[in-house]
Design a protein around this motif. Structure first.
Motif, mmCIF file in Angstrom:
data_model
loop_
_atom_site.group_PDB
_atom_site.id
_atom_site.type_symbol
_atom_site.label_atom_id
_atom_site.label_comp_id
_atom_site.label_asym_id
_atom_site.label_seq_id
_atom_site.Cartn_x
_atom_site.Cartn_y
_atom_site.Cartn_z
ATOM 1 N N LEU A 41 30.689 19.291 88.186
ATOM 2 C CA LEU A 41 30.480 18.333 89.285
ATOM 3 C C LEU A 41 29.892 19.024 90.510
ATOM 4 O O LEU A 41 29.055 18.454 91.217
ATOM 5 N N GLU A 42 30.334 20.237 90.753
ATOM 6 C CA GLU A 42 29.794 20.983 91.881
ATOM 7 C C GLU A 42 28.307 21.291 91.664
ATOM 8 O O GLU A 42 27.486 21.129 92.570
ATOM 9 N N VAL A 43 27.953 21.683 90.447
ATOM 10 C CA VAL A 43 26.556 21.953 90.133
ATOM 11 C C VAL A 43 25.738 20.668 90.219
ATOM 12 O O VAL A 43 24.613 20.673 90.743
ATOM 13 N N GLU A 44 26.299 19.568 89.738
ATOM 14 C CA GLU A 44 25.600 18.288 89.814
ATOM 15 C C GLU A 44 25.331 17.892 91.273
ATOM 16 O O GLU A 44 24.264 17.376 91.592
ATOM 17 N N LEU A 45 26.274 18.153 92.143
ATOM 18 C CA LEU A 45 26.096 17.856 93.568
ATOM 19 C C LEU A 45 24.910 18.631 94.128
ATOM 20 O O LEU A 45 24.040 18.056 94.801
ATOM 21 N N TYR A 46 24.830 19.915 93.830
ATOM 22 C CA TYR A 46 23.729 20.732 94.341
ATOM 23 C C TYR A 46 22.390 20.302 93.739
ATOM 24 O O TYR A 46 21.378 20.260 94.439
ATOM 25 N N VAL B 282 13.425 15.659 86.308
ATOM 26 C CA VAL B 282 14.078 14.753 85.351
ATOM 27 C C VAL B 282 14.998 15.531 84.430
ATOM 28 O O VAL B 282 16.159 15.156 84.221
ATOM 29 N N TYR B 283 14.491 16.623 83.866
ATOM 30 C CA TYR B 283 15.289 17.403 82.925
ATOM 31 C C TYR B 283 16.534 17.978 83.581
ATOM 32 O O TYR B 283 17.620 17.957 83.009
ATOM 33 N N VAL B 284 16.383 18.474 84.792
ATOM 34 C CA VAL B 284 17.524 19.098 85.477
ATOM 35 C C VAL B 284 18.574 18.055 85.850
ATOM 36 O O VAL B 284 19.777 18.276 85.673
ATOM 37 N N VAL B 285 18.139 16.901 86.354
ATOM 38 C CA VAL B 285 19.095 15.850 86.723
ATOM 39 C C VAL B 285 19.815 15.320 85.484
ATOM 40 O O VAL B 285 21.033 15.129 85.487
ATOM 41 N N PHE B 286 19.063 15.102 84.410
ATOM 42 C CA PHE B 286 19.691 14.606 83.178
ATOM 43 C C PHE B 286 20.668 15.625 82.602
ATOM 44 O O PHE B 286 21.764 15.268 82.157
ATOM 45 N N ALA B 287 20.295 16.898 82.622
ATOM 46 C CA ALA B 287 21.194 17.942 82.121
ATOM 47 C C ALA B 287 22.446 18.056 82.982
ATOM 48 O O ALA B 287 23.564 18.205 82.464
ATOM 49 N N GLY B 288 22.283 17.976 84.300
ATOM 50 C CA GLY B 288 23.443 18.031 85.187
ATOM 51 C C GLY B 288 24.372 16.847 85.003
ATOM 52 O O GLY B 288 25.597 17.002 84.986
ATOM 53 N N ALA C 87 29.296 14.646 82.782
ATOM 54 C CA ALA C 87 29.942 13.633 81.944
ATOM 55 C C ALA C 87 30.810 14.288 80.878
ATOM 56 O O ALA C 87 31.935 13.833 80.607
ATOM 57 N N GLN C 88 30.324 15.363 80.288
ATOM 58 C CA GLN C 88 31.106 16.062 79.269
ATOM 59 C C GLN C 88 32.360 16.691 79.885
ATOM 60 O O GLN C 88 33.446 16.604 79.322
ATOM 61 N N HIS C 89 32.209 17.298 81.035
ATOM 62 C CA HIS C 89 33.350 17.903 81.709
ATOM 63 C C HIS C 89 34.356 16.829 82.153
ATOM 64 O O HIS C 89 35.564 17.027 82.063
ATOM 65 N N SER C 90 33.849 15.715 82.606
ATOM 66 C CA SER C 90 34.727 14.620 83.025
ATOM 67 C C SER C 90 35.452 13.993 81.845
ATOM 68 O O SER C 90 36.586 13.529 81.987
ATOM 69 N N PHE D 77 37.648 7.076 88.756
ATOM 70 C CA PHE D 77 36.719 5.951 88.888
ATOM 71 C C PHE D 77 35.533 6.321 89.765
ATOM 72 O O PHE D 77 34.396 5.934 89.488
ATOM 73 N N GLN D 78 35.770 7.066 90.823
ATOM 74 C CA GLN D 78 34.694 7.454 91.722
ATOM 75 C C GLN D 78 33.739 8.427 91.032
ATOM 76 O O GLN D 78 32.517 8.288 91.154
ATOM 77 N N ILE D 79 34.269 9.377 90.282
ATOM 78 C CA ILE D 79 33.409 10.312 89.554
ATOM 79 C C ILE D 79 32.647 9.580 88.454
ATOM 80 O O ILE D 79 31.458 9.830 88.226
ATOM 81 N N GLY D 80 33.311 8.658 87.776
ATOM 82 C CA GLY D 80 32.635 7.887 86.733
ATOM 83 C C GLY D 80 31.483 7.068 87.274
ATOM 84 O O GLY D 80 30.399 7.015 86.676
ATOM 85 N N SER D 81 31.691 6.432 88.421
ATOM 86 C CA SER D 81 30.602 5.651 89.014
ATOM 87 C C SER D 81 29.478 6.564 89.493
ATOM 88 O O SER D 81 28.302 6.198 89.395
ATOM 89 N N ALA D 82 29.800 7.758 89.967
ATOM 90 C CA ALA D 82 28.758 8.707 90.380
ATOM 91 C C ALA D 82 27.921 9.150 89.181
ATOM 92 O O ALA D 82 26.689 9.268 89.283
ATOM 93 N N ILE D 83 28.559 9.353 88.042
ATOM 94 C CA ILE D 83 27.818 9.767 86.851
ATOM 95 C C ILE D 83 26.912 8.636 86.366
ATOM 96 O O ILE D 83 25.760 8.874 85.976
ATOM 97 N N VAL D 84 27.401 7.406 86.405
ATOM 98 C CA VAL D 84 26.569 6.266 86.010
ATOM 99 C C VAL D 84 25.357 6.138 86.936
ATOM 100 O O VAL D 84 24.221 5.937 86.475
ATOM 101 N N LEU D 85 25.571 6.269 88.237
ATOM 102 C CA LEU D 85 24.453 6.210 89.183
ATOM 103 C C LEU D 85 23.466 7.341 88.944
ATOM 104 O O LEU D 85 22.251 7.172 89.100
#
Length: 175
Positions: free
Chosen positions: A50-55, A94-100, A105-108, A132-140
């Motif tokens: 999640l921290e990496v996804e934020l960055y 695109v590739y980096v955002v999708f991978a993050g 999602a896997q970690h969650s 719920f907040q992390i799940g909605s962030a991953i969907v977005l």
């Protein structure tokens, strides 16, 4: 061509909005509970993905803002080199955002299901708002990735329309 440029601008605004919203949802997400008389606080920093996804989201949003700025101030991509750079950077984003998003999602999912072997408890039974907040962030984040795929198609079209259909990697003549 004007409609294509307008579509690209609208897509970039939507992508920036979704990425910033995702970053805010992840960055401000924390929940505190008393479990068995112990004060427990869970934040996104406990999950490295999640921290990496934020960055990643912040950097890609900044890239899209820069691309919007180039379009706004009339720095048009007139050469094929600049169009190639834009195409490659759009693809990389695109590739980096999708991978993050996939890593998060896997970690969650590990947080949701728990793991007896790793002695991970199921956090979502105790920290429901956090999950719920992390799940909605991953969907977005996945929605932003889909919009970025569409943007990559537009970037590819604007690049490859410059080349001749009859001669391999030769630019169309200006006459």
């Amino acid at each position: 061509m004007v409609r294509l440029r307008e579509t690209e601008v609208i897509l970039r605004f939507c992508i920036v909005f979704l990425l910033i919203l995702t970053s805010i949802l992840i960055g401000l997400d924390s929940q505190t509970k008393d479990i068995a008389y112990i004060h427990k606080k869970v934040t996104f920093r406990y999950l490295f993905a999640l921290e990496v996804e934020l960055y990643i989201n912040v950097v890609v949003a900044a890239y899209n803002i820069v691309q919007l700025g180039f379009g706004w101030f009339g720095v048009a991509q007139k050469t094929s080199n600049s169009k190639w750079l834009s195409y490659l950077l759009d693809q990389t984003a695109v590739y980096v955002v999708f991978a993050g998003a996939s890593a998060a999602a896997q970690h969650s999912l590990l947080v949701v299901t728990g793991s007896r072997e790793l002695q991970w408890m199921k956090w979502c039974y105790k920290f429901t708002r956090f999950c719920f907040q992390i799940g909605s962030a991953i969907v977005l984040n996945y929605i932003a990735a889909v919009l970025m795929i569409i943007l990559s198609f537009i970037s590819a079209f604007s690049l490859f329309r410059l080349y001749s259909p009859k001669r391999y990697f030769h630019l169309k003549s200006s006459t």
